[in-house]
Design a protein around this motif. Structure first.
Motif, mmCIF file in Angstrom:
data_model
loop_
_atom_site.group_PDB
_atom_site.id
_atom_site.type_symbol
_atom_site.label_atom_id
_atom_site.label_comp_id
_atom_site.label_asym_id
_atom_site.label_seq_id
_atom_site.Cartn_x
_atom_site.Cartn_y
_atom_site.Cartn_z
ATOM 1 N N GLN A 1 17.598 -0.600 -5.892
ATOM 2 C CA GLN A 1 18.602 -0.801 -6.942
ATOM 3 C C GLN A 1 19.929 -1.214 -6.314
ATOM 4 O O GLN A 1 20.098 -1.172 -5.098
ATOM 5 C CB GLN A 1 18.806 0.511 -7.714
ATOM 6 C CG GLN A 1 17.544 1.110 -8.275
ATOM 7 C CD GLN A 1 17.261 0.617 -9.673
ATOM 8 O OE1 GLN A 1 18.103 0.017 -10.325
ATOM 9 N NE2 GLN A 1 16.041 0.840 -10.142
ATOM 10 N N ALA B 1 21.425 8.577 -10.246
ATOM 11 C CA ALA B 1 21.355 7.862 -11.525
ATOM 12 C C ALA B 1 22.758 7.432 -11.967
ATOM 13 O O ALA B 1 22.954 6.338 -12.508
ATOM 14 C CB ALA B 1 20.710 8.762 -12.584
ATOM 15 N N ILE C 1 23.967 4.379 -10.170
ATOM 16 C CA ILE C 1 23.348 3.138 -10.673
ATOM 17 C C ILE C 1 24.002 2.693 -11.980
ATOM 18 O O ILE C 1 24.323 1.525 -12.164
ATOM 19 C CB ILE C 1 21.830 3.353 -10.897
ATOM 20 C CG1 ILE C 1 21.126 3.576 -9.547
ATOM 21 C CG2 ILE C 1 21.212 2.162 -11.639
ATOM 22 C CD1 ILE C 1 19.690 4.056 -9.661
ATOM 23 N N ARG C 2 24.226 3.654 -12.878
ATOM 24 C CA ARG C 2 24.688 3.297 -14.215
ATOM 25 C C ARG C 2 26.209 3.312 -14.361
ATOM 26 O O ARG C 2 26.748 2.747 -15.315
ATOM 27 C CB ARG C 2 24.057 4.223 -15.257
ATOM 28 C CG ARG C 2 22.527 4.132 -15.275
ATOM 29 C CD ARG C 2 21.905 5.083 -16.279
ATOM 30 N NE ARG C 2 21.702 4.487 -17.589
ATOM 31 C CZ ARG C 2 22.212 4.969 -18.724
ATOM 32 N NH1 ARG C 2 22.978 6.042 -18.697
ATOM 33 N NH2 ARG C 2 21.965 4.380 -19.873
ATOM 34 N N SER D 1 24.716 10.247 -15.629
ATOM 35 C CA SER D 1 23.384 9.883 -16.105
ATOM 36 C C SER D 1 22.310 10.724 -15.452
ATOM 37 O O SER D 1 22.482 11.204 -14.329
ATOM 38 C CB SER D 1 23.071 8.410 -15.761
ATOM 39 O OG SER D 1 24.040 7.547 -16.286
ATOM 40 N N ASP E 1 17.458 8.726 -18.087
ATOM 41 C CA ASP E 1 18.205 7.587 -18.638
ATOM 42 C C ASP E 1 17.783 6.288 -17.968
ATOM 43 O O ASP E 1 17.716 5.233 -18.613
ATOM 44 C CB ASP E 1 19.715 7.783 -18.438
ATOM 45 C CG ASP E 1 20.250 8.960 -19.230
ATOM 46 O OD1 ASP E 1 19.765 9.187 -20.365
ATOM 47 O OD2 ASP E 1 21.129 9.670 -18.708
ATOM 48 N N LEU E 2 17.507 6.369 -16.683
ATOM 49 C CA LEU E 2 17.039 5.168 -15.968
ATOM 50 C C LEU E 2 15.690 4.724 -16.526
ATOM 51 O O LEU E 2 15.428 3.539 -16.699
ATOM 52 C CB LEU E 2 16.901 5.457 -14.469
ATOM 53 C CG LEU E 2 18.187 5.810 -13.717
ATOM 54 C CD1 LEU E 2 17.865 6.205 -12.292
ATOM 55 C CD2 LEU E 2 19.156 4.627 -13.732
ATOM 56 N N ASN E 3 14.855 5.717 -16.815
ATOM 57 C CA ASN E 3 13.533 5.385 -17.372
ATOM 58 C C ASN E 3 13.682 4.714 -18.735
ATOM 59 O O ASN E 3 12.972 3.763 -19.056
ATOM 60 C CB ASN E 3 12.680 6.649 -17.489
ATOM 61 C CG ASN E 3 12.430 7.285 -16.122
ATOM 62 O OD1 ASN E 3 12.526 6.597 -15.097
ATOM 63 N ND2 ASN E 3 12.117 8.571 -16.120
ATOM 64 N N ASP F 1 16.267 2.973 -19.690
ATOM 65 C CA ASP F 1 16.760 1.626 -19.407
ATOM 66 C C ASP F 1 15.592 0.703 -19.078
ATOM 67 O O ASP F 1 15.520 -0.433 -19.554
ATOM 68 C CB ASP F 1 17.724 1.642 -18.212
ATOM 69 C CG ASP F 1 19.034 2.334 -18.543
ATOM 70 O OD1 ASP F 1 19.282 2.585 -19.737
ATOM 71 O OD2 ASP F 1 19.801 2.622 -17.605
#
Lengths: 198, 581
Positions: free
Chosen positions: B470, B557, B560-561, B565, B569-571, B573
């Motif tokens: 990422q 997380a 990244i965002r 997060s 939340d990544l999942n 996304d």
């Protein structure tokens, strides 16, 4: 720690109450890496004032501090005791002390005697009648004498005993050295050792 | 030489519980008060340095915050010791007999470890004298202790139970260059000179074993079950994860231990913190301890040794248990412990200083006896449900001001206790947050992955597993600081440094770093940081800096965002992207 029975030296009237440990030694001095050499830090915020008692010639070599009530309140910094001791003070008399300051003092050989507020006033008057006069603090009799005036002070029995015997915390524990050594002789061999380096 | 199971005190069985039960109510309060005051002595040192660094006129407020919150219960014991009656008669050493349930009344893990270190049993209110198995030393709280020894002409009693490292002040960049800050350099130079003069083993910057003192002890295998560990640092509670009794001490106590290898200590109360169930994916040890502190408060553990128990704790790795025990001090506790089990033994076995051969077998046999007896009674009990736990995050300026990440910033007007309400109002103002704002909408400027709470290899692996492949959010500064030089090398062997750098984050050298900003790693005023560290006090990570305490997974997380997060939340996304494509 040296044994104390009687102390004699120049008496200094500090006619202020609520002298907290931030005033005894400001925080800016706490970054030092030594346990001695704090004499210049004592009452640092006041030392620039020529009127301040320690800046007056008769009191410069003060040994017995006679302070207003509630001396040594606030932050528990041990440096407050170190600064008083390094300056040359061996005893502080006040009507009331901050608890932690008093505890720290006892551990490090600074005598703190609790004197009635009226007697503090009398001591101040006696000193100011003869600036530079010496005070004698008798730990055995629990009295302080300035000239003809003798007043009594209170100190808890445990601290008095430690001062009379010259025992700091470590000295006190080392009285049990035989028990420590005996405990060590039974210490299991699996317990950690940092040496030799592995 | 005694065998491990031969050193239990029969007489010691009446020590901790009864004494605390018999103590008048006021005693504990007094202890707590003196604890908060006493800690000033230790922590002002750190504060003042920062004060100087930043020429910060407001640092006094930060000091007050430290003093109020930064409890170090061991100092309370020391303060109590000052008032103790003489009664210096050495109690006869206890008889050797079987330890564990056979030694009289049922006991907790903490009581067993205490009893087995009793050198002199205190009488008439005087403290017990306890033997210290391991003394960890660093540059901030040791200078005056060595100076005190020097003044009295005393040696270090047990060099073979003492080890030092450099961590609080060390730079995490250009470690081969002289340290620019004079105060930091002086503290480190002083430790080096003291270690040389007294003969103390020291791991200096650049050494493979240098690092945060609480990472170094366990990685060397020096931290083990059933021992006593002290260090002039309140996060010494970390080592309790092995079933050791470990607590932070002040500089005077550091000197005392150097000189005598013992400490006079008042007995404690015991609190069971039982966490039952199974953590959901994305929920970690850090979330457990943040939830515990939110539940019992920053003063809830005062006077207690906490024992973490239950199926969720048993399932945790030793490193996860360290994260939990580490933050026991944030609940005001003297120490936190987890009973040792096969997970502990597997973690320890084969480490450089772990017992070997017959010693190992003897040790394990003894360690198995340390579990709290079935019918032992705790002075207090707390329960937490692991099944329903979510990733946790703090919104305020003490570690007890935390909620689930899926919630919103709480409304202070709903808090009944006036002090807590005022504290929450002040916290929201400092944190520049509006009540009712969903936490997941809060944007961060920085992410700090490190500290004695979360900088071990498992933490780095967890963080790397989320960020792999990422890119970090634009405008977010991400710093990754391994807990020790060895952790850094292990991570590099696994390619974690590459993952971190490709992500756009900074890969640093080991130390305490931005957890407390004694080195140059600090937040700028107003910057907001998601941090895996342990304290979100005002100004802790830099003057005016705003800290949200999180787990390594939430930190990743969030990096990244760009907003607070969770991994889930990544999942989400990823699902949206799939649908969108």
């Amino acid at each position: 720690m040296e044994k104390i029975s009687t102390l004699t030296g120049v008496a200094v009237p500090l006619k202020r109450g609520n002298v907290d440990t931030d005033q005894i030694i400001p925080a800016v001095y706490l970054k030092r890496v030594t346990k001695t050499g704090f004499e210049d830090a004592l009452f640092a915020a006041w030392r620039g004032d020529p009127e301040f008692v320690l800046n007056q010639e008769p009191y410069k070599n003060g040994k017995v501090l006679i302070a207003g009530p509630d001396f040594g309140t606030g932050s528990s910094r041990e440096h407050a005791v170190w600064a008083l001791r390094d300056y040359g003070f061996t005893a502080v008399l006040s009507a009331r002390f901050g608890d932690i300051f008093r505890g720290n003092s006892g551990k490090q050989g600074l005598l703190t005697g609790q004197v009635d507020e009226a007697d503090i006033e009398r001591l101040w008057a006696a000193i100011e009648a003869q600036p530079g006069i010496e005070a004698t603090v008798d730990l055995i009799e629990k009295t302080a004498t300035v000239g003809d005036l003798t007043v009594s002070f209170a100190i808890d029995d445990y601290t008095r005993w430690r001062l009379l015997e010259g025992l700091d915390d470590i000295g006190l524990t080392l009285r049990d050295e035989a028990a420590i050594t005996e405990f060590e002789s039974r210490r299991a061999s699996w317990r950690p050792r940092t040496l030799p380096v592995k | 030489m005694s065998t491990p199971s031969s050193s239990a005190p029969g007489a010691g069985s009446e020590v901790p519980n009864e004494s605390s039960d018999n103590a008048p109510e006021g005693v504990d309060t007094a202890a707590a008060d003196s604890a908060s005051l006493d800690t000033v002595a230790i922590d002002t040192v750190a504060i003042d340095i920062r004060e100087l660094l930043r020429a910060d006129a407001e640092a006094a407020a930060a000091e007050a915050e430290f003093a109020d919150t930064d409890l170090d219960a061991t100092d309370a014991a020391a303060a109590e010791a000052a008032d103790a009656t003489p009664a210096a008669d050495p109690a006869p050493a206890f008889d050797a007999q079987d330890t564990g349930a056979g030694a009289g009344r049922p006991r907790t893990l903490a009581e067993k470890v205490w009893d087995d270190h009793l050198v002199v049993k205190g009488e008439n209110g005087s403290p017990d004298l306890l033997y210290i198995d391991l003394h960890l030393v660093h540059e901030v709280t040791s200078p005056q202790a060595f100076d005190g020894l020097r003044a009295e002409g005393r040696p270090v009693r047990r060099l073979d139970l003492t080890i030092a490292t450099e961590d609080h002040n060390t730079p995490t960049l250009a470690i081969d260059k002289p340290i620019a800050d004079l105060t930091s350099r002086t503290q480190i130079d002083t430790l080096r000179a003291n270690a040389k003069e007294f003969g103390v083993r020291l791991h200096s910057l650049g050494d493979l074993e240098q690092g945060i003192v609480h990472v170094v002890g366990p990685q060397l295998g020096l931290t083990m079950p059933g021992i006593t560990v002290v260090c002039g640092d309140s996060h010494t509670s970390t080592h309790g994860a092995f079933g050791a009794m470990a607590f932070g001490i002040g500089t005077s106590e550091v000197e005392h231990v150097l000189a005598t290898q013992t400490l006079p200590l008042k007995p404690f109360k015991t609190m069971a913190i039982t966490v039952e169930g199974t953590l959901r994916p994305g929920v970690t040890a850090k979330d457990i301890i943040l939830a515990v502190i939110a539940k019992i408060g920053t003063g809830g553990g005062q006077g207690y040794v906490l024992e973490y128990r239950g199926s969720a704790i048993r399932q945790l790795s030793v490193e996860g248990r360290m994260t939990i025990c580490n933050m026991s001090i944030e609940a005001g506790a003297r120490a936190g412990m987890v009973a040792p089990d096969d997970i502990t033994f597997d973690y320890l076995k084969g480490r450089p200083h772990a017992p070997a051969g017959q010693d190992w077998d003897d040790a394990v046999a003894y360690w198995r006896t340390l579990q709290t007896d079935d019918d032992a009674v705790f002075d207090a009990e707390v329960f937490l449900d692991a099944d329903t736990l979510e990733p946790f995050v703090t919104w305020g300026t003490n570690p007890g001001q935390g909620v689930s990440l899926s919630e919103s910033v709480p409304d202070p007007s709903t808090i009944i206790d006036p002090n807590e309400r005022a504290s929450a109002e002040r916290a929201l103002e400092y944190m520049d947050l509006e009540a009712g704002t969903p936490l997941k909408e809060i944007k961060v400027d920085a992410v700090f992955m490190g500290s004695c709470t979360n900088s071990r290899i498992e933490d780095l692996r967890a963080f790397a597993s989320v960020i792999k492949g990422q890119k970090k959010a634009d405008g977010v500064r991400v710093m990754v600081v391994p807990g020790s030089a060895r952790v850094r090398i292990e991570a590099e062997a696994e390619g974690i440094d590459k993952i971190v750098e490709e992500f756009g984050a900074e890969w640093r050298f080991a130390g305490c770093s931005m957890c407390l900003g004694m080195n140059p790693d600090q937040l700028a005023p107003g910057e907001r940081c998601a941090s895996t560290s342990n304290r979100n006090f005002e100004g802790r990570q830099g003057k005016g800096g705003r800290t949200h305490l999180v787990s390594p997974l939430v930190a990743a997380a969030t990096a990244i965002r760009g907003t607070l997060s969770s991994v889930s939340d990544l999942n989400e996304d990823a699902k949206r992207e799939t649908v969108g494509a």
